[in-house]
Design an enzyme around this catalytic site. Structure first.
Site, PDB file in Angstrom:
ATOM      1  CB  SER A  38      -0.945   0.007   1.206  1.00 28.74           C
ATOM      2  OG  SER A  38      -0.231  -0.164   2.412  1.00 28.74           O
ATOM      3  CG  ASP A  45      -2.809   5.086   8.023  1.00 27.90           C
ATOM      4  OD1 ASP A  45      -1.663   4.681   8.308  1.00 27.90           O
ATOM      5  OD2 ASP A  45      -3.239   5.122   6.855  1.00 27.90           O
ATOM      6  CG  HIS A  54      -0.904   3.981   4.425  1.00 28.83           C
ATOM      7  ND1 HIS A  54      -1.599   3.192   5.333  1.00 28.83           N
ATOM      8  CD2 HIS A  54      -0.445   3.135   3.477  1.00 28.83           C
ATOM      9  CE1 HIS A  54      -1.562   1.940   4.944  1.00 28.83           C
ATOM     10  NE2 HIS A  54      -0.861   1.861   3.823  1.00 28.83           N
TER      11      HIS A  54
END
Length: 429
Positions: free
Chosen positions: A137, A398, A401
């Protein structure tokens, strides 16, 4: 009447005596020019020394990894509404993140300038080319950053999508005949993800000596390949070599399931090295002439606390120099990748001596650059307006990312310079 002669010798003597104290007076009160010359010589020597040290960096002329984040109040090239390809979880603006300071920093190498990303320059450099992002990702995160940067100058058209969560997609910039693709391959090598029809419930299943066919079968169609993996190797897994036909168990990482208890715990560092080596060997073996292969190094997470126990990343500005040391795991993952790139380069040199194809492999070394930016993650804004109804008891964050726009745009600024050097060396064919 004869004029008396002036004593010339005495005059010269007096003049010398007068000049000496004047010279001493000047040197005493005005020594700066001499010091400046010495300082300039020292700077030139240090500059030469740094140039020698930087030859193992991304560029022979500049080590882009040696630098600092400096404030930059210019507007971002794109924003959360001007680019339509940002994954919702990374669109921090659209999800209501209230602070904007994380947007106004740029990476400044110490020994050279890193120009701001120029989308037209990048598109012209890869005109009639295909650039593919392969990995997990974070590979997708970097891809979406590049798409947003390029779309500020030319529209991107989605021409292909397939797979769960659109894990395989391709865009076209038709004006430049440029294709940009993403391939989901979280290990780069052949693997079966946990919980899938063919995998174990809680373990990934990896074949360390077999490249993932999903990208390897498409290798001939790429001009530029950007690999990015790492975080999936931290998950529990059982490791094999010899392919599916001759399965030989190497060991496992976090052996929890009943049918994994009899395997040896071997961690993940050595397996990660084998996976990177297998993948780079695949491109050396199968790659095309004048193909550029880039390995983006490990991007550290910034959880304060356990990621699955309400760990957060609350910083609002970059770490200052020396404020916090890098974690051992992050340094080791980065070292493995840089070492394997150097190993692959030597393999290429041997093939070149045999008059075989030329593939160029480089490390996009972002580990330290990323480590300093604990403020650039979505945090709780991976969800839209998480505090609209008050502060919930538990908030998922998160801290892996990157917000878009955000620090990861700097990865692509460096990538542009790498592509430029590659095209200069290949004659921009």
């Amino acid at each position: 009447m004869k004029q008396p002669q002036f004593p010339l010798k005495k005059l010269i003597t007096w003049a010398l005596y007068a000049l000496i104290p004047l010279a001493l007076f000047h040197l005493y009160f005005y020594p700066l020019p001499l010091q400046q010359n010495q300082k300039q010589q020292q700077q030139q020597q240090q500059h030469h020394h740094h140039k020698v040290l930087s030859t193992k960096g991304i560029s022979r002329n500049c080590n882009y990894t040696d630098g600092r984040w400096v404030q930059d109040h210019r507007p971002t090239i794109y924003n959360g509404t001007s680019c339509g390809t940002i994954k919702d979880g990374q669109n921090c603006m659209a999800h209501g993140r209230p602070d904007t300071g994380y947007l106004h920093w740029r990476w400044q190498p110490r020994q050279c300038k890193l120009p701001r990303f120029n989308p037209l320059t990048f598109l012209n450099l890869i005109r009639n080319k295909h650039i593919a992002f392969v990995g997990d990702s974070l590979a997708r995160n970097q891809l979406e950053s590049l798409l947003c940067l390029l779309s500020s100058a030319s529209p991107a058209e989605l021409v292909y999508k397939n797979g769960e969560d659109n894990k395989f997609r391709r865009w076209s910039f038709s004006e430049y005949q440029v294709n940009v693709s993403v391939f989901w391959s979280p290990f780069l090598i052949k693997g079966v993800e946990k919980g899938s029809d063919y995998g174990l419930k809680n373990h990934n299943k990896l074949f360390v000596d077999v490249a993932d066919e999903k990208w390897a079968s498409e290798l001939h169609g790429f001009d530029v390949i950007v690999f990015s993996v790492g975080h999936w190797f931290l998950h529990p897994a059982i490791y094999y070599e010899g392919g599916e036909e001759n399965e030989n168990v190497l060991g496992c990482h976090h052996c929890r399931e009943e049918n994994a208890f009899n395997h040896t715990e071997i961690g993940f560092f050595d397996v990660f090295r084998k996976a990177v080596r297998t993948s780079l060997h695949e491109v050396v073996r199968k790659g095309l002439n004048d193909q550029l292969v880039v390995l983006t190094t490990f991007s550290p997470a910034h959880f304060e606390g356990e990621w699955d126990k309400a760990g957060a990343c609350p910083k609002t500005e970059p770490y200052k120099e020396g404020e916090k040391g890098m974690e051992y795991m992050d340094m080791e993952m980065r070292k493995i990748e840089v070492d394997e790139v150097e190993r692959a380069k030597k393999e290429i040199e041997e093939k070149m001596m045999m008059k075989k194809k030329k593939v160029k492999i480089e490390a996009l070394d972002v580990t330290r650059i990323a480590w300093l930016r604990g403020d650039g993650h979505p945090g709780p804004y991976m969800h839209a307006f998480p505090f609209a109804n008050g502060v919930p008891e538990r908030v998922q964050n998160d801290c892996v990312h990157w917000c878009l726009p955000g620090p990861i745009d700097a990865w692509n600024e460096i990538l542009l310079q790498m592509v430029k050097r590659w095209r200069d060396q290949t004659g921009k064919r």
